[in-house]
Design a protein around this motif. Structure first.
Motif, short mmCIF file in Angstrom:
data_model
loop_
_atom_site.label_atom_id
_atom_site.label_comp_id
_atom_site.label_asym_id
_atom_site.label_seq_id
_atom_site.Cartn_x
_atom_site.Cartn_y
_atom_site.Cartn_z
N LEU A 110 -45.81 28.64 -19.59
CA LEU A 110 -44.96 28.94 -18.44
C LEU A 110 -45.77 28.99 -17.15
O LEU A 110 -45.33 28.50 -16.11
N ARG A 111 -46.96 29.57 -17.23
CA ARG A 111 -47.83 29.62 -16.04
C ARG A 111 -48.25 28.21 -15.62
O ARG A 111 -48.22 27.88 -14.45
N GLN A 112 -48.64 27.39 -16.58
CA GLN A 112 -49.04 26.02 -16.27
C GLN A 112 -47.87 25.24 -15.67
O GLN A 112 -48.05 24.47 -14.73
N GLN A 113 -46.70 25.43 -16.21
CA GLN A 113 -45.51 24.75 -15.69
C GLN A 113 -45.24 25.18 -14.25
O GLN A 113 -44.93 24.35 -13.39
N ALA A 114 -45.35 26.46 -13.97
CA ALA A 114 -45.12 26.97 -12.61
C ALA A 114 -46.15 26.39 -11.64
O ALA A 114 -45.80 26.00 -10.51
N ILE A 115 -47.39 26.31 -12.05
CA ILE A 115 -48.43 25.72 -11.21
C ILE A 115 -48.11 24.25 -10.94
O ILE A 115 -48.22 23.77 -9.81
N GLY A 116 -47.68 23.52 -11.97
CA GLY A 116 -47.33 22.12 -11.80
C GLY A 116 -46.19 21.92 -10.83
O GLY A 116 -46.22 21.01 -9.99
N VAL A 117 -45.19 22.78 -10.89
CA VAL A 117 -44.04 22.67 -9.98
C VAL A 117 -44.50 22.89 -8.54
O VAL A 117 -44.13 22.15 -7.63
N LYS A 118 -45.34 23.90 -8.33
CA LYS A 118 -45.83 24.19 -6.97
C LYS A 118 -46.67 23.03 -6.45
O LYS A 118 -46.54 22.63 -5.29
N LEU A 119 -47.55 22.48 -7.28
CA LEU A 119 -48.39 21.36 -6.86
C LEU A 119 -47.56 20.14 -6.50
O LEU A 119 -47.81 19.46 -5.49
N ARG A 120 -46.54 19.83 -7.31
CA ARG A 120 -45.68 18.68 -7.00
C ARG A 120 -44.95 18.89 -5.69
O ARG A 120 -44.81 17.97 -4.88
N HIS A 121 -44.48 20.12 -5.45
CA HIS A 121 -43.78 20.42 -4.20
C HIS A 121 -44.71 20.22 -3.01
O HIS A 121 -44.33 19.59 -2.01
N MET A 122 -45.94 20.73 -3.10
CA MET A 122 -46.89 20.57 -2.01
C MET A 122 -47.24 19.10 -1.80
O MET A 122 -47.32 18.63 -0.66
N PHE A 123 -47.44 18.35 -2.87
CA PHE A 123 -47.79 16.94 -2.78
C PHE A 123 -46.65 16.16 -2.13
O PHE A 123 -46.88 15.31 -1.27
N ASP A 124 -45.42 16.44 -2.52
CA ASP A 124 -44.26 15.75 -1.95
C ASP A 124 -44.17 15.98 -0.44
O ASP A 124 -43.84 15.06 0.32
N GLU A 125 -44.47 17.19 0.00
CA GLU A 125 -44.44 17.48 1.43
C GLU A 125 -45.46 16.63 2.18
O GLU A 125 -45.17 16.07 3.24
N VAL A 126 -46.66 16.49 1.63
CA VAL A 126 -47.71 15.72 2.28
C VAL A 126 -47.35 14.23 2.29
O VAL A 126 -47.53 13.54 3.30
N VAL A 127 -46.85 13.73 1.18
CA VAL A 127 -46.51 12.31 1.08
C VAL A 127 -45.42 11.94 2.08
O VAL A 127 -45.43 10.84 2.64
N ASN A 128 -44.52 12.84 2.35
CA ASN A 128 -43.39 12.54 3.24
C ASN A 128 -43.71 12.75 4.72
O ASN A 128 -42.86 12.48 5.57
N GLU A 129 -44.93 13.20 5.04
CA GLU A 129 -45.31 13.35 6.44
C GLU A 129 -45.51 11.97 7.06
O GLU A 129 -46.01 11.06 6.40
N PRO A 130 -45.17 11.80 8.33
CA PRO A 130 -45.39 10.51 8.98
C PRO A 130 -46.88 10.26 9.20
O PRO A 130 -47.67 11.20 9.36
N VAL A 131 -47.26 8.98 9.22
CA VAL A 131 -48.65 8.62 9.48
C VAL A 131 -48.87 8.69 10.99
O VAL A 131 -48.09 8.12 11.75
N PRO A 132 -49.92 9.38 11.43
CA PRO A 132 -50.17 9.49 12.88
C PRO A 132 -50.41 8.11 13.51
O PRO A 132 -51.01 7.22 12.90
#
Length: 68
Positions: A26-48
């Motif tokens: 459960l802890r590993q799953q929660a960490i994975g969910v948080k990491l995916r959420h953070m990664f998705d935010e970065v990927v969706n940022e516009p390129v300067p």
């Protein structure tokens, strides 16, 4: 505090067996969910614009004209 060979020791942080494994999963799953959420935010940022300009210049300066 002197411990004798028969004195009780601390319990491990997780109980042995299935309960400990389930909590670990459960802890590993929660960490994975948080990491995916953070990664998705970065990927969706516009390129300067400055970075895009650098890439365009690099493509123009490439020996083959930047066409691959």
């Amino acid at each position: 505090m002197n411990e004798t060979p028969n004195s009780p020791r601390r319990k491990p942080p997780f109980p042995p067996g299935e309960a400990g494994l389930e909590e670990s999963r459960l802890r590993q799953q929660a960490i994975g969910v948080k990491l995916r959420h953070m990664f998705d935010e970065v990927v969706n940022e516009p390129v300067p614009d400055e970075f895009l300009a650098i890439l365009r210049r690099a493509d123009q300066d490439a020996p083959d004209g930047g066409d691959e």
